[in-house]
Design a protein around this motif. Structure first.
Motif, mmCIF file in Angstrom:
data_model
loop_
_atom_site.group_PDB
_atom_site.id
_atom_site.type_symbol
_atom_site.label_atom_id
_atom_site.label_comp_id
_atom_site.label_asym_id
_atom_site.label_seq_id
_atom_site.Cartn_x
_atom_site.Cartn_y
_atom_site.Cartn_z
ATOM 1 N N GLU A 174 0.835 -1.209 0.000
ATOM 2 C CA GLU A 174 0.000 0.000 0.000
ATOM 3 C C GLU A 174 0.862 1.249 0.000
ATOM 4 O OE1 GLU A 174 -3.879 1.664 -0.046
ATOM 5 O OE2 GLU A 174 -3.166 -0.395 -0.281
ATOM 6 N N PHE A 216 -1.073 7.181 1.247
ATOM 7 C CA PHE A 216 -0.771 6.359 2.418
ATOM 8 C C PHE A 216 0.078 7.176 3.387
ATOM 9 C CE2 PHE A 216 1.459 3.099 4.853
ATOM 10 C CZ PHE A 216 0.398 2.251 5.168
ATOM 11 N N THR A 217 -0.455 7.469 4.554
ATOM 12 C CA THR A 217 0.213 8.322 5.527
ATOM 13 C C THR A 217 0.461 7.549 6.813
ATOM 14 O OG1 THR A 217 -1.885 9.139 6.392
ATOM 15 C CG2 THR A 217 -0.899 10.376 4.560
ATOM 16 N N HIS A 275 -0.824 8.251 9.672
ATOM 17 C CA HIS A 275 -2.099 8.060 10.366
ATOM 18 C C HIS A 275 -2.848 6.848 9.826
ATOM 19 C CE1 HIS A 275 -5.647 9.169 12.652
ATOM 20 N NE2 HIS A 275 -6.367 9.120 11.534
ATOM 21 N N VAL A 276 -2.831 6.658 8.516
ATOM 22 C CA VAL A 276 -3.467 5.484 7.914
ATOM 23 C C VAL A 276 -2.774 4.194 8.402
ATOM 24 C CG1 VAL A 276 -3.944 4.290 5.732
ATOM 25 C CG2 VAL A 276 -4.233 6.774 5.900
ATOM 26 N N LEU A 283 -4.020 3.348 11.874
ATOM 27 C CA LEU A 283 -5.371 2.784 11.896
ATOM 28 C C LEU A 283 -5.372 1.318 11.472
ATOM 29 C CD1 LEU A 283 -7.476 5.737 10.394
ATOM 30 C CD2 LEU A 283 -7.303 5.020 12.779
ATOM 31 N N HIS A 284 -4.568 0.988 10.479
ATOM 32 C CA HIS A 284 -4.523 -0.394 9.985
ATOM 33 C C HIS A 284 -3.919 -1.355 11.014
ATOM 34 C CE1 HIS A 284 -6.122 -0.065 5.992
ATOM 35 N NE2 HIS A 284 -5.306 0.944 5.676
#
Length: 904
Positions: free
Chosen positions: A277, A284-285, A287-288, A291-292
């Motif tokens: 990803e 794609f940061t 923060h993302v 969360l994942h």
């Protein structure tokens, strides 16, 4: 300078290539000061080469190319995904660098600066190498040495400072580093804390802490720091798997490690997806990424907490309690290993206590109960419990359905002592084979089996006996059985196996090996039931049994017994088991033997009935009731019985010893009865006794002697009748009734139900013998002493009959110097004179009265004490002694003047 030493530079380049080919590719990623892409590096190299070609030689161009190749080799190593990445991920990273040549704007200049710096002088030597570490008992443990820390790399390999990067570049670098950190490697900007030492096993098991190089934006730093915990848990779990999968921790720990390894494999698949990803999605940061990874972080936290708890139970992460230092639970295991020729290390004498087998399952079960409010944790722990219990359930099914133990790591709840073999049952005076060959390890019983552990033990014990007799096909694979503790059929499987094993052993004992017929055979030989053969045996062996026990020819007695047992018309002639009866001599008298058993303290009395002399001190051994120095064959005679397996479990050496005690007591009463009857015969047929003397005192003395002999005979006959008809026979009928009920309950057509167990049958047999011993007055020391004195008085009086006859002849002037006196000497041989006549001595009359009064007083006094004691015990212990008191009181009746009982 490069033109002067081309050969040296070439060899240096080759050495560097060789070093790079063998350089460690482990968890520490080599650092590259440049962040330019492959395309930029190639363009820079070609441009630089073209500029150099105008004003330098070919040798100088080759030298410059060698330096670039060296930098390319380091770049490839820096981009390697190392331990847990694949070649596709490497290619994808290289493709990304090619497609995005202008993303890090600052790094080309840093690369050029590094090139200039390297051309000015030789690079600092830093060539970390990997090595193969020795094998451990963990089959899947890493064999590659731990790489050096990133902080030990030279300055030329350090990355560009974070404060020189833009905010987007910082986020991109941190995301890339986090993906490596999640797999257990140091990143370029995220590294282990300085206090962490990866060479220390305990530090790896706890997990490292991480730090970020200075210069990162504060918001990115807070978010990245919150995700470090997942990397810490992953590294700790990797170390946990390597430690707990060692051989000494057992199959349950191995299965648990395999389950954790599967979860970590899923975790690494997630990291690979996140990397894909990052490579393909511009949005794609950090923060993302956070969360994942939230759900997976919670899963790793649960695994980590469980692993820490298990490591503490093993004493790896913290010192053991003081109580556990004195733990002796494994003492029998140590002795067992030493008996089999092992050493103390093999015997399991480590300084720490290992948590394995049922203890591990109990720990997971306890944690599952405490986390039942968390659905995700409950699902995870249920999966771990199911997977880790499979090898334990395999051992349990093998034990329940085949009666065997396959437990190489000593983690099953049933412990087997292989040194206790059934071949030594004939010398087993403590029921060791049945009681101690298979025992329960209480500290290794999982909570799921706590309520049925006794059933599990008995089911395997019963089936093991059947298996040793060829009644179980061990090659048959058991199908359709639960393989984990969460199977709802788990308890049903235990109950069904227990019922089947119990029924199989009952059928083997009662039908195949005819236990009731064996018990009836024992009754014939040891309780003298319908013992016509035994009367014949005593008559034939009378001359041999009169000798001292040490002089008796046992082989001759065995031959006489075989002749009697095979005599047609005898009860024993029809007995198919008569070959199993053997004659032996016990040089310890019955009373002394019983007194030693009764007086034993601190030992199991079953053990005392066997080789009691092994446990007694010299002081205890010297306190004998009777003198066994010149014990005769009649007093030392015992029968032994060869009992085949598995009947030897029911009629063990301990129970057979009880049979022998009762036999010796009945034999002593029978022999004494025979002596008193012989005495009555001598007194009835002897001339001196039939002659009517002119001296009234002599006639009065005769009546006193006849009365005393009759009282003694009544005492012995009533005691013998009580022991056989009122003690042994009723208890025997009760035992056989329970045995027949058990036999009728075990029908093959009906479903397996446990109405009676084999252990209950064995206990009934033991209770029968214990009751007989108690009611025959053989377990009370006071009764033993009194009874022994009475029987000794009767025996001495019966043996003194011939002497009384000589006294009677010498006291009567009509018989002295008569032909009647001449017949006394040759028939008895007690006269020391060679003369065939006995001189008249009127003083003999008073001496005869003195002797007879001593016998009568001794007998009457001890009989009264016996009756008083029996009355007391009848009121306090067992009422059966009342009937014995009533019977023996008849022996206390009669006076020297009564004529009605002169002849008994």
């Amino acid at each position: 300078m490069s033109a002067r030493h081309p050969q040296n530079l070439k060899s240096s380049s080759s050495a560097e290539k060789k070093t790079s080919s063998t350089t460690y590719s482990g968890p520490s990623r080599p650092r590259v000061p440049s962040s330019m892409t492959e395309h930029e590096r190639r363009s820079s190299t070609n441009t630089h080469a073209r500029k150099q070609s105008a004003g330098t030689t070919a040798t100088e161009r080759r030298t410059e190319k060698n330096q670039v190749l060296t930098r390319e080799t380091v770049t490839v190593r820096s981009r390697s995904p190392l331990k847990h990445t694949s070649e596709n991920r490497v290619n994808s990273r290289r493709t990304r660098d090619t497609d995005k040549p202008s993303k890090p704007a600052e790094r080309p200049s840093a690369s050029s600066a590094g090139a200039k710096k390297s051309s000015d002088g030789p690079p600092m030597p830093w060539a970390p190498q990997a090595s193969i570490i020795p094998h451990t008992t963990a089959p899947l443990a890493s064999r590659i040495s731990i790489p050096p820390l990133a902080s030990s790399a030279p300055q030329t390999l350090q990355p560009q400072p974070l404060n020189q990067l833009s905010l987007d570049a910082q986020e991109t670098a941190i995301v890339e580093d986090l993906l490596f950190v999640f797999m257990g490697f140091e990143g370029q900007y995220i590294r282990f804390v300085d206090s962490y030492n990866p060479l220390e096993e305990k530090e790896r098991l706890v997990g490292p802490s991480f730090r970020i190089l200075p210069g990162l934006d504060i918001s990115l730093q807070d978010l990245a720091t919150s995700m470090f915990r997942m990397a810490t848990h992953y590294i700790a779990l990797e170390a946990f798997i390597e430690v707990q999968s060692r051989e000494e921790y057992g199959a349950v720990n191995h299965a648990l490690c395999a389950a954790v390894r599967d979860l970590l494999k899923e975790y690494l698949m997630l990291i690979a997806q996140l990397e894909h990803e990052m490579l393909t999605n511009q949005a794609f940061t950090l923060h993302v990424l956070n969360l994942h990874t939230k759900p997976t972080s919670q899963m790793l936290f649960q695994l980590y907490s469980m692993g820490i708890e298990l490591l503490k139970a093993n004493g790896i992460l913290e010192d053991e309690d003081e109580d556990s230092l004195d733990d002796t639970d494994n003492l029998e295991g140590i002795l067992e290993s030493l008996r089999e020729g092992g050493n103390i290390g093999q015997a399991g004498l480590p300084s720490k206590k290992i948590c394995k087998g049922g203890s591990v399952l109990g720990l997971i079960k306890k944690r599952l109960a405490s986390m039942s409010g968390d659905p995700q944790a409950k699902t995870l722990l249920t999966r771990l419990l199911r997977d880790s219990s499979r090898p334990y359930m395999a051992m349990l099914n093998e034990w329940l359905h085949h009666g065997g133990i396959k437990d190489p790591h000593a983690e099953f709840l049933i412990k087997e002592q292989k040194s206790i073999k059934r071949e030594r049952l004939d010398q087993d005076y403590t029921d060791e084979y049945w009681e101690k060959r298979y025992t329960i390890r209480d500290n290794l019983v999982p909570p799921q089996l706590e309520g049925v552990k006794d059933k599990v033990l008995l089911a395997g014990k019963y089936l093991n006996v059947v298996r040793e007799c060829g009644g179980v096909d061990v090659s048959k694979v058991v199908e359709d059985v639960p393989t984990s503790f969460d199977d709802p059929r788990f308890l049903e499987n235990v109950s069904a196996a227990y019922a089947y094993a119990n029924s199989s052993l009952f059928n083997l004992l009662l039908t195949t090996h005819a236990l009731p017929a064996r018990l009836r055979s024992l009754k014939h030989y040891f309780f003298l039931d319908r013992s016509d053969f035994f009367t014949s045996f005593l008559e034939l062996a009378n001359s041999e049994l009169k000798k001292p026990a040490k002089s008796v020819n046992i082989g001759k007695l065995q031959s006489l017994l075989d002749i009697v047992l095979r005599q047609p018309g005898s009860v024993a002639a029809e007995d198919p088991y008569k070959e199993d009866v053997k004659v032996e001599m016990n040089e310890i008298g019955l009373t002394n033997w019983l007194m030693k058993i009764v007086n034993v303290t601190g030992l199991d009395q079953d053990a005392a009935t066997g080789s009691i002399s092994n446990y007694l001190t010299p002081a205890t051994q010297s306190s004998s009731v009777t003198d066994d120095k010149d014990i005769t064959g009649f007093e030392a005679l015992i029968f032994d019985y060869t009992m085949p397996f598995p009947l030897s479990l029911v009629v063990s050496r301990v129970t057979l010893t009880r049979y022998q005690l009762l036999f010796r007591y009945l034999l002593s009463l029978r022999h004494l009865e025979t002596l008193l009857v012989s005495s009555w015969t001598d007194q009835s047929k002897g001339v001196s006794w039939k002659h009517l003397s002119r001296n009234p005192k002599i006639e009065m003395w005769k009546r006193k002697a006849w009365t005393l002999r009759a009282r003694m005979l009544v005492f012995v006959q009533q005691l013998l009748y009580y022991c056989t008809a009122e003690v042994i026979e009723p208890n025997w009928l009760s035992l056989m009734t329970r045995l027949n009920e058990t036999n009728e309950a075990q029908k093959p057509d009906e479903p397996a139900q446990v109405k009676r167990t084999v252990d209950e049958l064995m206990q009934d047999h033991v209770d029968f013998l214990a009751t007989c011993l108690k009611e025959c007055m053989l377990t009370n020391s006071k009764l033993l002493r009194i009874n022994s004195k009475i029987l000794a008085t009767c025996t001495m009086f019966a043996n003194f009959t011939s002497s009384l006859s000589r006294y009677l002849v010498a006291a009567d002037p009509d018989l002295a110097n008569s032909p009647a006196a001449a017949h006394l000497k040759p028939s008895h041989g007690h006269s020391k004179s060679s003369s065939t006549s006995i001189a008249y001595d009127p003083t003999k009359v008073d001496k005869m009265f003195d002797i007879l009064n001593k016998y009568e007083e001794n007998f009457s006094r001890h009989l009264k004490i016996l009756l008083d004691t029996l009355n007391y015990l009848a009121a306090t212990e067992t009422v059966v002694f009342l009937s014995l008191c009533a019977r023996l009181s008849t022996a206390n009746e009669g006076t020297p003047g009564t004529n009605e009982i002169v002849y008994g």
